[in-house]
Enzyme design. Sequence first.
Site, PDB file in Angstrom:
ATOM      1  N   ASP A 169     -14.643  19.413  40.173  1.00  0.00           N
ATOM      2  CA  ASP A 169     -15.148  19.432  41.553  1.00  0.00           C
ATOM      3  C   ASP A 169     -14.120  20.047  42.497  1.00  0.00           C
ATOM      4  O   ASP A 169     -13.910  19.544  43.608  1.00  0.00           O
ATOM      5  CB  ASP A 169     -15.523  18.022  41.998  1.00  0.00           C
ATOM      6  CG  ASP A 169     -16.449  18.027  43.222  1.00  0.00           C
ATOM      7  OD1 ASP A 169     -17.139  19.039  43.444  1.00  0.00           O
ATOM      8  OD2 ASP A 169     -16.476  17.017  43.953  1.00  0.00           O
ATOM      9  N   LEU A 170     -13.504  21.134  42.068  1.00  0.00           N
ATOM     10  CA  LEU A 170     -12.532  21.811  42.915  1.00  0.00           C
ATOM     11  C   LEU A 170     -13.250  22.550  44.040  1.00  0.00           C
ATOM     12  O   LEU A 170     -14.138  23.356  43.791  1.00  0.00           O
ATOM     13  CB  LEU A 170     -11.703  22.804  42.092  1.00  0.00           C
ATOM     14  CG  LEU A 170     -10.589  23.510  42.855  1.00  0.00           C
ATOM     15  CD1 LEU A 170      -9.487  22.529  43.242  1.00  0.00           C
ATOM     16  CD2 LEU A 170     -10.015  24.662  42.040  1.00  0.00           C
TER      17      LEU A 170
END
Length: 227
Positions: free
Chosen positions: A76-77
């Site tokens: 979930d960058l």
Amino acid sequence: MAKHRNLVELFGFASHGNEQLLVYESLENKSLDMFLFNQVNRQLLPWQTRYNIIDGVARGLAYIHLGLSTPIIHRDLKASNVLLDGNMNPKISDFGLARILGDDQTHAYTCHIAGTRGYMAPEYLSSNLYSGKSDVFSFGILILEIVSGKKNNSYYFICDKGLPDLQSYAKKVGNEGTFLELIDEDLNQNYNEQQAMKCVKIGLHCIEENPADRPTMKDVLCMLDNE
């Protein structure tokens, strides 16, 4: 989480019934998206600061992929998960969706897709497959957002450019060789042209459709460290 200058430090946690609380270090400037996607705050992101943020995030991501005994995939960058300290140094945060790969594993499958639309790699969306290369894709989108000052799904690109998102526009300028068209106009030409070209090219390389065509984070560091 192992300590690294580009990873947020976890001090502890508390749990009571269904409530859970994580205690992180305090970072004065909060998250990157509060600067990058705000017309006023973006003026506090000159080119060298943006370049240092790209470099720092790359080093933090390379560390969790390559510097630990078992690789961690963040999954979930995005800009809101990059926190900034008082000197605008970046630290990757929010490992709530992160997964650890087992011994000799290079990829894995998940039963449920979780993450943020616009940052998720195509193979993850189509077949629930995640790997270090899916983080690389997210990093590529983040680079393009940092250099352009626009969100991937920005209304600006949908209406003004006649394209569905930032990555489509980036691919267009890449195919045409007009890379510097992507650079944020708010920088007023005050940027290092060589660094800017390099960042756009790395971003485009990271968002290749086929994960095998994308670089590893080790490759990305080599590209950032060399001309």
